[in-house]
Design a protein around this motif. Structure first.
Motif, PDB file in Angstrom:
ATOM      1  N   GLY A 290      43.273  30.314  40.727  1.00  0.00           N
ATOM      2  CA  GLY A 290      42.166  30.196  41.672  1.00  0.00           C
ATOM      3  C   GLY A 290      40.910  29.697  40.995  1.00  0.00           C
ATOM      4  O   GLY A 290      40.900  29.381  39.802  1.00  0.00           O
ATOM      5  N   ARG A 291      39.828  29.615  41.786  1.00  0.00           N
ATOM      6  CA  ARG A 291      38.547  29.134  41.258  1.00  0.00           C
ATOM      7  C   ARG A 291      37.408  29.978  41.798  1.00  0.00           C
ATOM      8  O   ARG A 291      37.373  30.321  42.981  1.00  0.00           O
ATOM      9  CB  ARG A 291      38.331  27.664  41.631  1.00  0.00           C
ATOM     10  N   SER A 316      31.342  31.036  45.914  1.00  0.00           N
ATOM     11  CA  SER A 316      32.556  30.789  46.697  1.00  0.00           C
ATOM     12  C   SER A 316      33.797  31.095  45.869  1.00  0.00           C
ATOM     13  O   SER A 316      33.748  31.108  44.629  1.00  0.00           O
ATOM     14  CB  SER A 316      32.617  29.339  47.195  1.00  0.00           C
ATOM     15  N   SER A 318      38.224  30.408  45.839  1.00  0.00           N
ATOM     16  CA  SER A 318      39.384  29.733  46.407  1.00  0.00           C
ATOM     17  C   SER A 318      40.618  30.070  45.581  1.00  0.00           C
ATOM     18  O   SER A 318      40.511  30.509  44.436  1.00  0.00           O
ATOM     19  CB  SER A 318      39.180  28.212  46.437  1.00  0.00           C
ATOM     20  N   ASP A 320      44.868  31.712  45.406  1.00  0.00           N
ATOM     21  CA  ASP A 320      45.670  32.874  45.784  1.00  0.00           C
ATOM     22  C   ASP A 320      45.994  33.639  44.509  1.00  0.00           C
ATOM     23  O   ASP A 320      46.897  33.268  43.761  1.00  0.00           O
ATOM     24  CB  ASP A 320      46.951  32.415  46.491  1.00  0.00           C
ATOM     25  N   CYS A 346      42.101  37.911  45.487  1.00  0.00           N
ATOM     26  CA  CYS A 346      41.382  36.912  46.286  1.00  0.00           C
ATOM     27  C   CYS A 346      40.962  37.486  47.637  1.00  0.00           C
ATOM     28  O   CYS A 346      40.008  36.994  48.258  1.00  0.00           O
ATOM     29  CB  CYS A 346      42.259  35.674  46.482  1.00  0.00           C
TER      30      CYS A 346
END
Length: 383
Positions: A290-291, A316, A318, A320, A346
């Protein structure tokens, strides 16, 4: 053994110092030893062993990282090409590893050199207990005069935790045993600034990653038995050089010349200092799930002040991922500045963004008072 190094030079500054290095990790690729059509090439394997055994008998400690188990298992299993599914790869490795070791043992014993089999997974080099055990075992083998032959344990490795190729495994093994140099052998004699067939020029020395900007580096070759190619060799050499170990990339045919310190291949000079192997794994090999995107203040805290990442600075999320997975950490422009092991899933994180840990603890419970990524589980990337 005499040294060809000029006064004041070290193994980090000159490839000629490989001639007097006390401990060398040598990696050989599948394409140099095997083919789909013919299995293990006894002539190719014996030629390499002759070079390594002579160096071992001259007093140098040699660790050989050898690909070829999966490729060696193809012919006995009647497979026409390297399988793509993990289960068949594991089956081929199980059959081929024994055959590969039998050939190595026979070739080395002809020189009076004892070899051992060492099978590793990524977990063995990233978890403290396994890392210590692997280090202790290899040190003892070297002290006893043995040549350890290392391979990834393909029979039990999963897609999520495997090295993916033995070039990067070799870089981590070189770090594990504190080698004086890493030599990466394949069927290509050097790194070039373009296709050799089009008159490209050999790149003799790489002092930093910036030296390779604009150069297109090839992937796996046409033999159909390996997973690497020049791209992974360059990455492995850069990993080693970044952590204080110089590396040489050349062909298996040049193995003797390379170990003699002659002007062959591409030399990667040291451009960093040693750091924990777990951080090497996180920077280069971890499966990124993820990020996390940070605001400018959090970017400065992480990159300049080396602080843990808190939820207040995240804008933010993003991907999984679960707690404990690796994620990339980026600024709002999309530049990835770090990798880290995240402490939340997440699903947990969206409700936490932009909020202080004290506020989260009051509202959601004490377990939300933790950092999102602790500084000890975070590695900065070159930008």
């Amino acid at each position: 053994m005499g040294s060809n190094v000029e006064a004041g030079q070290t193994v980090a500054e000159s490839r000629s110092a490989i001639a007097s290095a006390a401990r060398i990790v040598v990696k050989v690729g599948s394409s140099s030893l095997t083919s789909v059509a013919g299995g293990i090439s006894e002539a190719a394997l014996k030629a390499l062993v002759d070079v390594l055994a002579r160096r071992r008998l001259a007093g140098t400690e040699i660790i050989l990282v050898s690909s070829g188990a999966i490729a060696a298992g193809l012919l006995p299993l009647g497979l026409a090409r390297r399988p793509k599914d993990l289960a068949t790869q594991q089956a081929a490795a199980s059959v081929g590893q024994g055959l590969l070791m039998a050939h190595y043992n026979s070739a080395f014993i002809g020189h009076g050199v004892t070899v051992s089999q060492v099978l590793l997974t990524a977990e063995d080099l990233t978890r403290r207990r396994q890392y210590v055990n692997a280090h202790r075992a290899l040190e003892r083998l070297l002290h006893l005069g043995v040549v350890p032959i290392v391979n990834e344990n393909d029979t039990v490795a999963t897609h999520e935790i495997r090295f993916g190729d033995n070039d990067r495994l070799a870089a981590l093994v070189a770090h594990l045993v504190k080698a004086d140099a890493l030599v990466l052998l394949s069927d290509v004699d050097s790194l070039y600034d373009g296709p050799p067939s089009e008159g490209a020029v050999r790149i003799s020395t790489v002092d930093s990653p910036e030296d390779l900007e604009g150069i297109v580096i090839g992937s796996a070759g046409k033999a159909g038995v390996g997973t690497g190619g020049m791209a992974t060799k360059v990455q492995a050499a850069l990993i080693a050089a970044e952590t204080g170990i110089p590396a040489l990339v050349t062909s298996t045919a040049n193995a003797g010349a390379a170990l003699a310190g002659e002007d062959v291949g591409t030399w990667f000079s040291i451009n960093g200092s040693k750091r924990p192997v777990r951080m090497l794994w996180l920077a280069h090999l971890a499966d990124i799930r993820g990020r996390l995107v940070l605001d400018d203040g959090a970017v400065r805290a992480v990159r300049e002040r080396h602080k843990s990442l808190l939820p207040a600075g995240i804008v933010s999320v993003s991907g999984d991922f679960d707690a404990g997975d690796a994620v990339e950490i980026a600024d709002t422009a999309g530049n990835v500045i770090a990798h880290g092991l995240v402490n939340y899933t997440c699903a947990d994180l969206p409700q936490m963004l932009g909020r202080s840990t004290k506020e989260l603890a009051r509202e959601l419970g004490r377990e939300y008072e933790r950092e999102v990524v602790h500084v000890d589980d975070l590695v900065l990337l070159a930008t």
